[in-house]
Every structure is written in structure tokens, then in C-alpha cells.
Design a protein around this motif. Structure first.
Motif, PDB file in Angstrom:
ATOM      1  N   ALA A  79      -3.995 -73.901 -15.001  1.00 22.32           N
ATOM      2  CA  ALA A  79      -2.978 -74.935 -14.811  1.00 22.32           C
ATOM      3  C   ALA A  79      -3.605 -76.301 -14.617  1.00 22.32           C
ATOM      4  CB  ALA A  79      -2.092 -74.576 -13.613  1.00 22.32           C
ATOM      5  N   ALA A  80      -4.677 -76.359 -13.830  1.00 19.01           N
ATOM      6  CA  ALA A  80      -5.366 -77.637 -13.619  1.00 19.01           C
ATOM      7  C   ALA A  80      -5.926 -78.173 -14.938  1.00 19.01           C
ATOM      8  CB  ALA A  80      -6.482 -77.448 -12.599  1.00 19.01           C
ATOM      9  N   GLN A  81      -6.381 -77.278 -15.780  1.00 17.66           N
ATOM     10  CA  GLN A  81      -6.972 -77.673 -17.058  1.00 17.66           C
ATOM     11  C   GLN A  81      -5.942 -78.309 -17.997  1.00 17.66           C
ATOM     12  OE1 GLN A  81      -9.246 -74.496 -18.782  1.00 17.66           O
ATOM     13  NE2 GLN A  81      -9.707 -75.608 -20.681  1.00 17.66           N
ATOM     14  N   VAL A  82      -4.696 -77.825 -17.926  1.00 19.39           N
ATOM     15  CA  VAL A  82      -3.671 -78.334 -18.849  1.00 19.39           C
ATOM     16  C   VAL A  82      -2.707 -79.323 -18.201  1.00 19.39           C
ATOM     17  CG1 VAL A  82      -3.789 -76.242 -20.248  1.00 19.39           C
ATOM     18  CG2 VAL A  82      -2.087 -76.392 -18.416  1.00 19.39           C
ATOM     19  N   MET A  83      -2.950 -79.712 -16.950  1.00 15.93           N
ATOM     20  CA  MET A  83      -2.072 -80.678 -16.291  1.00 15.93           C
ATOM     21  C   MET A  83      -1.936 -81.982 -17.069  1.00 15.93           C
ATOM     22  SD  MET A  83      -0.275 -79.823 -13.699  1.00 15.93           S
ATOM     23  CE  MET A  83       0.082 -81.412 -12.930  1.00 15.93           C
ATOM     24  N   PRO A  84      -3.001 -82.509 -17.677  1.00 21.48           N
ATOM     25  CA  PRO A  84      -2.828 -83.732 -18.479  1.00 21.48           C
ATOM     26  C   PRO A  84      -1.824 -83.560 -19.624  1.00 21.48           C
ATOM     27  CG  PRO A  84      -5.149 -83.375 -18.011  1.00 21.48           C
ATOM     28  CD  PRO A  84      -4.423 -82.134 -17.565  1.00 21.48           C
ATOM     29  N   LEU A  85      -1.754 -82.359 -20.192  1.00 18.67           N
ATOM     30  CA  LEU A  85      -0.787 -82.099 -21.255  1.00 18.67           C
ATOM     31  C   LEU A  85       0.633 -82.131 -20.705  1.00 18.67           C
ATOM     32  CD1 LEU A  85      -2.605 -79.116 -23.040  1.00 18.67           C
ATOM     33  CD2 LEU A  85      -2.611 -81.529 -23.705  1.00 18.67           C
ATOM     34  N   TYR A  86       0.823 -81.573 -19.530  1.00 20.14           N
ATOM     35  CA  TYR A  86       2.128 -81.584 -18.876  1.00 20.14           C
ATOM     36  C   TYR A  86       2.551 -83.013 -18.542  1.00 20.14           C
ATOM     37  CZ  TYR A  86       5.406 -81.129 -14.928  1.00 20.14           C
ATOM     38  OH  TYR A  86       6.459 -81.258 -14.078  1.00 20.14           O
ATOM     39  N   GLU A  87       1.633 -83.779 -18.002  1.00 21.77           N
ATOM     40  CA  GLU A  87       1.942 -85.163 -17.639  1.00 21.77           C
ATOM     41  C   GLU A  87       2.271 -85.993 -18.874  1.00 21.77           C
ATOM     42  OE1 GLU A  87      -1.601 -86.082 -15.539  1.00 21.77           O
ATOM     43  OE2 GLU A  87      -0.991 -85.045 -13.698  1.00 21.77           O
ATOM     44  N   ALA A  88       1.569 -85.715 -19.975  1.00 22.94           N
ATOM     45  CA  ALA A  88       1.851 -86.438 -21.218  1.00 22.94           C
ATOM     46  C   ALA A  88       3.216 -86.053 -21.775  1.00 22.94           C
ATOM     47  CB  ALA A  88       0.767 -86.155 -22.239  1.00 22.94           C
ATOM     48  N   ALA A  89       3.577 -84.775 -21.652  1.00 24.17           N
ATOM     49  CA  ALA A  89       4.871 -84.313 -22.160  1.00 24.17           C
ATOM     50  C   ALA A  89       6.033 -84.899 -21.397  1.00 24.17           C
ATOM     51  CB  ALA A  89       4.922 -82.784 -22.115  1.00 24.17           C
ATOM     52  N   ARG A  90       5.825 -85.267 -20.145  1.00 30.02           N
ATOM     53  CA  ARG A  90       6.909 -85.781 -19.308  1.00 30.02           C
ATOM     54  C   ARG A  90       7.136 -87.278 -19.509  1.00 30.02           C
ATOM     55  NH1 ARG A  90       6.287 -84.737 -13.285  1.00 30.02           N
ATOM     56  NH2 ARG A  90       8.510 -85.211 -13.323  1.00 30.02           N
ATOM     57  N   ARG A  91       6.213 -87.952 -20.173  1.00 34.28           N
ATOM     58  CA  ARG A  91       6.349 -89.414 -20.341  1.00 34.28           C
ATOM     59  C   ARG A  91       7.450 -89.744 -21.325  1.00 34.28           C
ATOM     60  NH1 ARG A  91       0.230 -89.725 -21.026  1.00 34.28           N
ATOM     61  NH2 ARG A  91      -0.566 -89.739 -18.906  1.00 34.28           N
TER      62      ARG A  91
END
Length: 274
Positions: free
Chosen positions: A262-274
Motif C-alpha cells: 500500500a505504501a508503494q502505491v500511495m502516490p498512484l492513489y493520490e494522483a487518482a484523487r486529484r
């Protein structure tokens, strides 16, 4: 004479096994950000197209039976919720497997107390109401479940396991020819076995966990929800445990691995929420 015949059959059997069960190393998916790079081995006896056709037939039978019993898609809000989350996850499947976006995906909700969900080869999905009613997952937790099951299909884990089973069955068939006993190798029964009877391997479950976390993150669902989801799953059923957990590491080990993923893909999650 009988001894000579047995020797000939044994010789033919070795050659037959080598010819019929030759397994080729393949990469069914791209690695994604999570880094799934394991080479898989598929038997020429288990063509992808044939297995998908068998999967579709079996899925249609399951859905038809549920419909006849009045257990199919009974709660419209549940069905809409599951379909919405599934569609968002499928839209991200191309990250791992570009052509999978165009698979004939289908998802239904079946009324059953069983805490379970599954995805057949080619993208045919079922979610049981026991999962929804007993676990009460958030949308992000449900995305973790569905992402996990979708990952199994993308990665062709069922085909890999059927390949292993068919190779074994061919060996048993040849042994039966030598000894005079009976043995059969059937693609349909092998698929049923790996989908609904035999547990997934620890390696397959770990890959599905990690890929599912990435699919969820890219679809805009908090990947950290996978940790709380599997904690809920571990607590379900008191002394027993759901099918999901039959071969996986201890809850502590799984939580640690999921937290790292989850920590590894958190940037992907944050980008998807923008």
C-alpha cells in the motif's frame, strides 16, 4: 509378452508426457508499479482460449442456477455498488494486461451466506452476499476484494494451476495404461477443482494481493483498506476462516506485506484523487 508390452508402454508414456505436457514459460502480465515479474509455466494441453470458453460455460451454469433459485441480483443497490467498483477496477486492468480491458467482463451478486467472491478466467465475477452482509466492507475494502480476484484472472492463475493438474493427470493416465487401472484428465473438471475446491497457492495469493492493491489505488480507492479488509476477513466465522484465507500466511505476515504494498502505491492513489 506382458512384461514387454509394459516396457513399450512405459517408453511411449515418457515420450508422450514430454510431448503433451510441454510447458512454456510466459509472462501473462506486465509488472506494474508493484513489480510482479515471476515467469509462469503453461501446458500446451491448456490453451487460454479453450479454458476461457470452459469458464464461460461454467459461469453461465452458476448464474442460471442462482436465477432459478431466486438468488441472483436480489438487492439492486448491492448490485449497483459492486458493478460500479468493478468497472473502475477493470478500467485500470490495462496497466497489467492491455487487452484485458476489452474482455467480456461480467459481475453478479449471489445470495449466499458464504463469505466469498471469485473471478473466472476471462473476467466472469461473482460476489456472495455473505461477504457484503457479514464483513460489511467499505467501498475501498470491497475494491481490495474485487481487485484481488480480478488479479487472479489477469495473471491466469487458474490456467497455471490447471496446467499443473493436467500434467499430473496425464502421468497418471499413462501409469493406468501400464497397470490396467483407470484414470482420466478433463479440462472442465480440472477448472472446477482449482476454482471451487482446491485452495490457491501462497504464491498466487500474494501476487493477487499486491496486484489488487495497485488496481484499487489506480481506481481511486485507498490501498490501505486492504489491511483492514483482511483483518475483518480473519475475524469472520469465529474459529473458522473464509476460503480466502485457506493458504495465506498468518494475519500478521499478510498485514505487513499489504502495508508495504500500500505504501508503494500511495502516490498512484493520490494522483487518482486529484
Amino acid at each position: 509378452m506382458r512384461s514387454r508390452l509394459a516396457m513399450l508402454l512405459r517408453g511411449f508414456g515418457v515420450a508422450g508426457v514430454l510431448a503433451l505436457t510441454a510447458c512454456a514459460g510466459v509472462q501473462t502480465t506486465q509488472s506494474g508499479a508493484i513489480g510482479i515479474n515471476r515467469t509462469q509455466y503453461m501446458s500446451s494441453m491448456v490453451p487460454e482460449s479453450q479454458l476461457r470458453q470452459e469458464a464461460e460455460t461454467q459461469y453461465e451454469q452458476v448464474i442460471a442456477q442462482a436465477r432459478t433459485q431466486g438468488k441472483l441480483d436480489r438487492n439492486a443497490s448491492q448490485v449497483k455498488r459492486v458493478q460500479t467498483i468493478t468497472n473502475k477496477l477493470v478500467a485500470q486492468a490495462g496497466i497489467f494486461r492491455p487487452e484485458a480491458v476489452n474482455w467480456p467482463w461480467e459481475v453478479h451478486v449471489i445470495s449466499s451466506d458464504e463469505v466469498n467472491a471469485w473471478c473466472m478466467p476471462g473476467g466472469k465475477i461473482a460476489v456472495y452476499t455473505g461477504l457484503l452482509d457479514k464483513i460489511k466492507p467499505t467501498d475501498a475494502e470491497l475494491a481490495a476484494v474485487l481487485g484481488h480476484e480480478i488479479a487472479h484472472a489477469l495473471r491466469e492463475h487458474a490456467r497455471e494451476r490447471v496446467s499443473q493438474q493436467m500434467v499430473t493427470n496425464v502421468g497418471l493416465t499413462i501409469l493406468a495404461a501400464v497397470t490396467g487401472s483407470k484414470a482420466t484428465a478433463d479440462l472442465g473438471s480440472s477448472l472446477t477443482s482449482v476454482m471451487f475446491t482446491l485452495p490457491n497457492s501462497r504464491e498466487h495469493e500474494t501476487e493477487a494481493d499486491r496486484m489488487g492493491v495497485e488496481l484499487a489505488a489506480r481506481a481511486g480507492y485507498d490501498p490501505r483498506a486492504a489491511v483492514t479488509l483482511w483483518q475483518k476477513m480473519a475475524q469472520a466465522g469465529g474459529g473458522g476462516q473464509p476460503e480466502f484465507l485457506s493458504t495465506h500466511p498468518s494475519p500478521a505476515s499478510r498485514s505487513a506485506d499489504l502495508q508495504q504494498a500500500a505504501a508503494q502505491v500511495m502516490p498512484l492513489y493520490e494522483a487518482a484523487r486529484r
